[in-house]
Motif scaffolding. Structure first.
Motif, PDB file in Angstrom:
ATOM      1  N   ASP A  67       0.783   4.303   3.358  1.00  0.00           N
ATOM      2  CA  ASP A  67       1.115   3.123   4.157  1.00  0.00           C
ATOM      3  C   ASP A  67      -0.107   2.429   4.748  1.00  0.00           C
ATOM      4  O   ASP A  67       0.030   1.407   5.445  1.00  0.00           O
ATOM      5  CB  ASP A  67       2.112   3.479   5.261  1.00  0.00           C
ATOM      6  N   LYS A  68      -1.292   2.942   4.477  1.00  0.00           N
ATOM      7  CA  LYS A  68      -2.513   2.266   4.924  1.00  0.00           C
ATOM      8  C   LYS A  68      -2.684   0.976   4.128  1.00  0.00           C
ATOM      9  O   LYS A  68      -2.090   0.784   3.067  1.00  0.00           O
ATOM     10  CB  LYS A  68      -3.739   3.172   4.762  1.00  0.00           C
ATOM     11  N   ILE A  69      -3.526   0.083   4.626  1.00  0.00           N
ATOM     12  CA  ILE A  69      -3.676  -1.249   4.056  1.00  0.00           C
ATOM     13  C   ILE A  69      -4.721  -1.264   2.933  1.00  0.00           C
ATOM     14  O   ILE A  69      -5.881  -0.937   3.146  1.00  0.00           O
ATOM     15  CB  ILE A  69      -4.087  -2.265   5.151  1.00  0.00           C
ATOM     16  N   MET A  70      -4.266  -1.661   1.745  1.00  0.00           N
ATOM     17  CA  MET A  70      -5.183  -1.849   0.619  1.00  0.00           C
ATOM     18  C   MET A  70      -5.848  -3.225   0.716  1.00  0.00           C
ATOM     19  O   MET A  70      -7.022  -3.387   0.434  1.00  0.00           O
ATOM     20  CB  MET A  70      -4.415  -1.712  -0.700  1.00  0.00           C
ATOM     21  N   HIS A  71      -5.067  -4.240   1.132  1.00  0.00           N
ATOM     22  CA  HIS A  71      -5.612  -5.592   1.290  1.00  0.00           C
ATOM     23  C   HIS A  71      -4.716  -6.394   2.236  1.00  0.00           C
ATOM     24  O   HIS A  71      -3.500  -6.364   2.105  1.00  0.00           O
ATOM     25  CB  HIS A  71      -5.684  -6.303  -0.068  1.00  0.00           C
ATOM     26  N   VAL A  72      -5.357  -7.090   3.155  1.00  0.00           N
ATOM     27  CA  VAL A  72      -4.647  -8.016   4.036  1.00  0.00           C
ATOM     28  C   VAL A  72      -5.486  -9.282   4.151  1.00  0.00           C
ATOM     29  O   VAL A  72      -6.727  -9.218   4.097  1.00  0.00           O
ATOM     30  CB  VAL A  72      -4.369  -7.395   5.433  1.00  0.00           C
ATOM     31  N   ALA A  73      -4.810 -10.424   4.259  1.00  0.00           N
ATOM     32  CA  ALA A  73      -5.501 -11.697   4.413  1.00  0.00           C
ATOM     33  C   ALA A  73      -4.745 -12.552   5.419  1.00  0.00           C
ATOM     34  O   ALA A  73      -3.511 -12.579   5.418  1.00  0.00           O
ATOM     35  CB  ALA A  73      -5.592 -12.423   3.066  1.00  0.00           C
ATOM     36  N   MET A  74      -5.518 -13.232   6.275  1.00  0.00           N
ATOM     37  CA  MET A  74      -4.928 -14.062   7.316  1.00  0.00           C
ATOM     38  C   MET A  74      -5.810 -15.291   7.519  1.00  0.00           C
ATOM     39  O   MET A  74      -7.013 -15.157   7.746  1.00  0.00           O
ATOM     40  CB  MET A  74      -4.844 -13.272   8.622  1.00  0.00           C
ATOM     41  N   PRO A  75      -5.230 -16.489   7.421  1.00  0.00           N
ATOM     42  CA  PRO A  75      -6.035 -17.678   7.672  1.00  0.00           C
ATOM     43  C   PRO A  75      -6.419 -17.785   9.147  1.00  0.00           C
ATOM     44  O   PRO A  75      -5.609 -17.485  10.019  1.00  0.00           O
ATOM     45  CB  PRO A  75      -5.123 -18.841   7.263  1.00  0.00           C
ATOM     46  N   ILE A  76      -7.663 -18.163   9.378  1.00  0.00           N
ATOM     47  CA  ILE A  76      -8.124 -18.461  10.737  1.00  0.00           C
ATOM     48  C   ILE A  76      -8.978 -19.728  10.672  1.00  0.00           C
ATOM     49  O   ILE A  76      -9.741 -19.922   9.737  1.00  0.00           O
ATOM     50  CB  ILE A  76      -8.912 -17.301  11.393  1.00  0.00           C
ATOM     51  N   GLY A  77      -8.826 -20.573  11.623  1.00  0.00           N
ATOM     52  CA  GLY A  77      -9.624 -21.798  11.643  1.00  0.00           C
ATOM     53  C   GLY A  77      -9.268 -22.734  10.501  1.00  0.00           C
ATOM     54  O   GLY A  77      -8.188 -22.665   9.928  1.00  0.00           O
ATOM     55  N   LYS A  78     -10.198 -23.595  10.155  1.00  0.00           N
ATOM     56  CA  LYS A  78      -9.994 -24.601   9.117  1.00  0.00           C
ATOM     57  C   LYS A  78     -10.507 -24.087   7.778  1.00  0.00           C
ATOM     58  O   LYS A  78     -11.703 -24.116   7.506  1.00  0.00           O
ATOM     59  CB  LYS A  78     -10.715 -25.885   9.485  1.00  0.00           C
ATOM     60  N   GLY A  79      -9.597 -23.593   6.953  1.00  0.00           N
ATOM     61  CA  GLY A  79      -9.959 -23.170   5.605  1.00  0.00           C
ATOM     62  C   GLY A  79     -10.598 -21.801   5.495  1.00  0.00           C
ATOM     63  O   GLY A  79     -11.076 -21.436   4.428  1.00  0.00           O
ATOM     64  N   ASN A  80     -10.639 -21.034   6.565  1.00  0.00           N
ATOM     65  CA  ASN A  80     -11.224 -19.696   6.522  1.00  0.00           C
ATOM     66  C   ASN A  80     -10.120 -18.649   6.388  1.00  0.00           C
ATOM     67  O   ASN A  80      -9.044 -18.787   6.954  1.00  0.00           O
ATOM     68  CB  ASN A  80     -12.021 -19.409   7.793  1.00  0.00           C
ATOM     69  N   ASP A  82       1.788   0.279  -2.852  1.00  0.00           N
ATOM     70  CA  ASP A  82       2.212  -0.830  -3.695  1.00  0.00           C
ATOM     71  C   ASP A  82       1.278  -1.085  -4.873  1.00  0.00           C
ATOM     72  O   ASP A  82       1.433  -2.092  -5.563  1.00  0.00           O
ATOM     73  CB  ASP A  82       2.306  -2.110  -2.856  1.00  0.00           C
ATOM     74  N   THR A  83       0.315  -0.208  -5.097  1.00  0.00           N
ATOM     75  CA  THR A  83      -0.663  -0.425  -6.160  1.00  0.00           C
ATOM     76  C   THR A  83      -0.367   0.481  -7.354  1.00  0.00           C
ATOM     77  O   THR A  83       0.292   1.513  -7.210  1.00  0.00           O
ATOM     78  CB  THR A  83      -2.091  -0.113  -5.662  1.00  0.00           C
ATOM     79  N   PRO A  84      -0.883   0.127  -8.530  1.00  0.00           N
ATOM     80  CA  PRO A  84      -0.717   0.986  -9.704  1.00  0.00           C
ATOM     81  C   PRO A  84      -1.398   2.357  -9.553  1.00  0.00           C
ATOM     82  O   PRO A  84      -1.102   3.276 -10.289  1.00  0.00           O
ATOM     83  CB  PRO A  84      -1.366   0.190 -10.832  1.00  0.00           C
ATOM     84  N   GLU A  85      -2.293   2.488  -8.587  1.00  0.00           N
ATOM     85  CA  GLU A  85      -3.023   3.734  -8.370  1.00  0.00           C
ATOM     86  C   GLU A  85      -2.403   4.577  -7.261  1.00  0.00           C
ATOM     87  O   GLU A  85      -3.012   5.538  -6.786  1.00  0.00           O
ATOM     88  CB  GLU A  85      -4.477   3.405  -8.006  1.00  0.00           C
ATOM     89  N   ALA A  86      -1.198   4.252  -6.829  1.00  0.00           N
ATOM     90  CA  ALA A  86      -0.556   4.949  -5.710  1.00  0.00           C
ATOM     91  C   ALA A  86      -0.449   6.454  -5.927  1.00  0.00           C
ATOM     92  O   ALA A  86      -0.539   7.224  -4.966  1.00  0.00           O
ATOM     93  CB  ALA A  86       0.823   4.354  -5.437  1.00  0.00           C
ATOM     94  N   ASP A  87      -0.298   6.892  -7.176  1.00  0.00           N
ATOM     95  CA  ASP A  87      -0.173   8.327  -7.436  1.00  0.00           C
ATOM     96  C   ASP A  87      -1.474   9.087  -7.181  1.00  0.00           C
ATOM     97  O   ASP A  87      -1.463  10.307  -7.072  1.00  0.00           O
ATOM     98  CB  ASP A  87       0.330   8.581  -8.856  1.00  0.00           C
ATOM     99  N   ARG A  88      -2.603   8.377  -7.030  1.00  0.00           N
ATOM    100  CA  ARG A  88      -3.892   9.014  -6.721  1.00  0.00           C
ATOM    101  C   ARG A  88      -4.187   9.028  -5.227  1.00  0.00           C
ATOM    102  O   ARG A  88      -5.207   9.551  -4.798  1.00  0.00           O
ATOM    103  CB  ARG A  88      -5.006   8.285  -7.462  1.00  0.00           C
ATOM    104  N   VAL A  89      -3.294   8.431  -4.431  1.00  0.00           N
ATOM    105  CA  VAL A  89      -3.491   8.323  -2.984  1.00  0.00           C
ATOM    106  C   VAL A  89      -2.741   9.449  -2.288  1.00  0.00           C
ATOM    107  O   VAL A  89      -1.568   9.676  -2.568  1.00  0.00           O
ATOM    108  CB  VAL A  89      -2.974   6.951  -2.476  1.00  0.00           C
ATOM    109  N   PRO A  90      -3.414  10.172  -1.376  1.00  0.00           N
ATOM    110  CA  PRO A  90      -2.705  11.215  -0.627  1.00  0.00           C
ATOM    111  C   PRO A  90      -1.487  10.630   0.088  1.00  0.00           C
ATOM    112  O   PRO A  90      -1.552   9.513   0.621  1.00  0.00           O
ATOM    113  CB  PRO A  90      -3.752  11.705   0.383  1.00  0.00           C
ATOM    114  N   PRO A  91      -0.360  11.357   0.089  1.00  0.00           N
ATOM    115  CA  PRO A  91       0.886  10.836   0.659  1.00  0.00           C
ATOM    116  C   PRO A  91       0.757  10.276   2.082  1.00  0.00           C
ATOM    117  O   PRO A  91       1.364   9.258   2.394  1.00  0.00           O
ATOM    118  CB  PRO A  91       1.831  12.029   0.617  1.00  0.00           C
ATOM    119  N   HIS A  92      -0.044  10.926   2.925  1.00  0.00           N
ATOM    120  CA  HIS A  92      -0.157  10.458   4.311  1.00  0.00           C
ATOM    121  C   HIS A  92      -0.951   9.145   4.435  1.00  0.00           C
ATOM    122  O   HIS A  92      -0.998   8.553   5.509  1.00  0.00           O
ATOM    123  CB  HIS A  92      -0.756  11.543   5.204  1.00  0.00           C
ATOM    124  N   LEU A  93      -1.528   8.666   3.331  1.00  0.00           N
ATOM    125  CA  LEU A  93      -2.299   7.418   3.371  1.00  0.00           C
ATOM    126  C   LEU A  93      -1.610   6.260   2.649  1.00  0.00           C
ATOM    127  O   LEU A  93      -2.123   5.142   2.632  1.00  0.00           O
ATOM    128  CB  LEU A  93      -3.675   7.642   2.740  1.00  0.00           C
TER     129      LEU A  93
END
Length: 142
Positions: A50-63, A37-48
């Motif tokens: 679907d790997k995660i470039m960035h993920v974020a999940m709230p935990i606790g109060k404000g973290n 999903d990134t503008p640099e996807a054409d530089r990423v090997p095809p088998h990679l």
């Protein structure tokens, strides 16, 4: 004032790790972006695409727990014990500059502060004590 959150690096297991953390802490991912999903996807090997470039999940109060797949095929090496960063979310671009410059004094800069494709002003450094930091100012914040 800036907030500080942990940013974890995994050797291709981010999705498994975050599904586990989701089962422990509950809640939902607020962001999940794959390398395809990134503008640099054409530089990423095809088998990679679907790997995660960035993920974020709230935990606790404000973290937010964040992570990426730091893949050897893309020049990264994950070493247990140093596979994390402290991520600072600055309230302004001047605050990001101030914090980045102060923290990098006597340390080393691996990614200079610059505008990034995801709409943020971002940089990475290691301080003089060996702690890895990400400094981010999101242009889209309220």
């Amino acid at each position: 004032m800036a907030t500080v959150n942990p940013y974890l690096n995994f050797p291709g297991t981010t999705e498994d790790a975050f599904n586990f953390y989701k089962s422990v802490f509950g809640g939902e991912f607020i962001t999940i972006q794959r390398f395809r999903d990134t503008p640099e996807a054409d530089r990423v090997p095809p088998h990679l695409l679907d790997k995660i470039m960035h993920v974020a999940m709230p935990i606790g109060k404000g973290n937010i727990l964040m992570a990426t797949d730091a893949l050897e095929e893309m020049g990264h090496k994950v070493t247990s014990g140093t596979n994390f960063f402290l991520s600072i979310s600055a309230d302004s671009k001047p605050e990001a500059d101030k914090l980045f410059n102060a923290l990098s004094n006597g340390g080393s800069i691996s990614v200079p502060l610059a505008d990034m494709f995801w709409g943020a002003y971002f940089g990475i450094l290691t301080d003089k004590f060996g702690i890895q930091w990400m400094v981010n100012y999101d242009y889209n914040q309220n």
